[in-house]
Structures are given as C-alpha cells and as structure tokens.
Scaffold this active site. Structure first.
Site, mmCIF file in Angstrom:
data_model
loop_
_atom_site.group_PDB
_atom_site.id
_atom_site.type_symbol
_atom_site.label_atom_id
_atom_site.label_comp_id
_atom_site.label_asym_id
_atom_site.label_seq_id
_atom_site.Cartn_x
_atom_site.Cartn_y
_atom_site.Cartn_z
ATOM 1 N N ASN A 123 -8.077 -2.608 14.309
ATOM 2 C CA ASN A 123 -9.313 -3.221 13.430
ATOM 3 C C ASN A 123 -10.300 -3.801 12.715
ATOM 4 O O ASN A 123 -10.394 -4.847 12.071
ATOM 5 C CB ASN A 123 -10.060 -1.919 12.532
ATOM 6 C CG ASN A 123 -9.530 -1.480 11.673
ATOM 7 O OD1 ASN A 123 -8.512 -1.010 11.134
ATOM 8 N ND2 ASN A 123 -10.083 -0.137 11.244
ATOM 9 N N HIS A 129 -7.305 -4.711 10.100
ATOM 10 C CA HIS A 129 -7.426 -4.548 8.225
ATOM 11 C C HIS A 129 -6.194 -4.939 8.567
ATOM 12 O O HIS A 129 -5.165 -5.264 9.069
ATOM 13 C CB HIS A 129 -7.073 -2.609 8.660
ATOM 14 C CG HIS A 129 -5.949 -1.946 8.396
ATOM 15 N ND1 HIS A 129 -6.383 -0.546 8.744
ATOM 16 C CD2 HIS A 129 -5.020 -2.598 8.644
ATOM 17 C CE1 HIS A 129 -5.020 -0.283 9.192
ATOM 18 N NE2 HIS A 129 -4.031 -1.245 9.700
ATOM 19 N N ASP A 146 0.883 -1.258 -0.189
ATOM 20 C CA ASP A 146 0.317 -0.214 -0.290
ATOM 21 C C ASP A 146 0.848 1.484 -0.026
ATOM 22 O O ASP A 146 2.038 1.003 0.137
ATOM 23 C CB ASP A 146 -1.080 0.314 0.802
ATOM 24 C CG ASP A 146 -0.094 -0.016 2.749
ATOM 25 O OD1 ASP A 146 1.180 -0.398 2.488
ATOM 26 O OD2 ASP A 146 -1.435 -0.437 3.577
#
Ligand code: PGA
Length: 223
Positions: free
Chosen positions: A124, A126, A63
C-alpha cells in the site's frame, strides 16, 4: 530519480558493501535498519563481513509491534537477533518502544543522525509502518495498522488474529532526516506501487512518494 532493476543478490551485495565502506571511513556510524523479508539478504551479506568491525556502529530499528515482547518469534527485536545481531556485535542497538516513543528522534539526533537507512515498501506504499495518509511531518509514533498490512504480515503468524493491531514506527520526517536511503522492492507484487511511489505524484496516500524529495535516495527493484 531512476529505479535500478537488478537481481536481489546484487542489490543486497551493493548495499552491504556501501555500509561496510561507511563503517570503514567513520569512527562511529549510525544505521537505520528495517525488518521483513526484503532486508534479509543484506543482513546475510553483512554477517559474512568478518573483516569489518561493527563494534563502533549504532543501530536504530525502523519499527516494532506493540504488545509482543522482545523474545516473541515475530517481534522485530527477535527478527534482528536471528538475522543480524546473533552474528555481529554492535555498540548499541535501539528499537522504538511505547515508553520511549517521544525520545526516539532525539536519541537519533544525539548520535548525529542516521547515516544509512534501509527501507522496504509495503504493497500500500507504506514505509516503516507509516500507512497511507500519515503526515509528512510525523516523528516516531504509535500507529494502528491497516487491514491491508495486517493481512500482508499474517503470513509470518500462525493466524491473522495473532497479528498485533498496533506498532511503533519512525515517522516520515524521521526517515526523511536520514542522510542516505536505500529503498528495495522485491517481487512483482511490489512493482506497481514502487513505480507509483517513485514516478507518481508526491502524496500522503502513498507515503513512499515523499522519498522523491530526499536528496540521497537509491531505489532498487528486484523481480
Ligand atoms: P517485506 O515488507 O519486506 O516483508 O515485503 C516490506 C514492508 O512492508 O515495508
């Protein structure tokens, strides 16, 4: 699927050794690389491997933020340079970009797919920047970051206002298509979400839970 509870040093050493074994036994190897605090130890181990030639190895980063140029100290391009690329020479190094977003998965496929993918996990659940409720069939795409992720990542910036609101990430499908995955969670604040992801229901609410369906996944927890 079992979570291996090991020291951070041991996890990093083991993963780096497996990368070295891959590179030594393949003409061209393809690595999927992650950023954040988790993989730094793996990159330190790799950087010490002076007996290994990385010059036929291709890297694809997981990313990158939208809106930070490659020399911004918090860009993932810069992070990779600082922790790995300044130390080792690779054949090609790819990052997802807004302009190349539609072609990133095709480019990975053109190299025969990712042999080893390194992954961390967000608090969370991800993986990459695939936030909760990202579809299972997502390819590389642009995402709006959640408040939770912006808050978590603000520790790397002077202020929370400087954290970009968007990023480009490999999708869940892109990650699931990799041949081998090493998922590492470091720190007590990651324990609950890791257990939920690996032992809980497979649900888009916890993107990392999809990894349970990967047939070559190794999971490390380091407290
Ligand atoms: P961290 O981030 O390695 O900095 O904890 C992991 C992630 O958010 O995927």
């Amino acid at each position: 699927m079992r979570i291996k509870n090991v020291t951070y040093q041991k996890a990093c050493h083991l993963i780096a050794s497996n990368i070295r074994d891959l590179i030594k036994t393949h003409t061209t190897s393809v690595l999927g690389l992650a950023t954040g605090s988790t993989p730094i130890g793996i990159y330190q181990e790799l950087s010490k491997m002076r007996d290994t030639n990385f010059s036929d190895t291709i890297t694809f980063n997981l990313d990158e933020y939208v809106g930070l140029n490659g020399w911004h100290p918090q860009s993932y391009n810069h992070f990779m340079y600082e922790h790995l690329f300044a130390n080792l020479t690779f054949k090609k190094r790819y990052f997802p970009s807004v302009n190349g977003v539609a072609l990133y998965d095709d480019l990975i496929d053109a190299y025969g797919g990712i042999d080893i993918q390194i992954l961390g996990i967000g608090t969370n659940g991800h993986i990459g920047f695939n936030e909760p409720n990202t579809p299972r069939d997502s390819k590389t795409h642009v995402v709006d970051l959640t408040e939770n992720t912006i808050k978590d990542n603000s520790r790397f910036f002077d202020s929370i206002d400087e954290v970009p609101s968007q990023a480009i990430t490999m999708g869940i499908e892109t990650i699931m298509n990799t041949k081998r995955i090493y998922l590492v969670a470091q720190g007590k604040h990651k324990k609950d979400i890791l257990e939920k992801a690996i032992y809980g229901d497979i649900t888009p609410e916890v993107p990392a839970s999809f990894l349970q369906e990967h047939d070559n996944l190794k999971v490390f927890y380091c407290d």
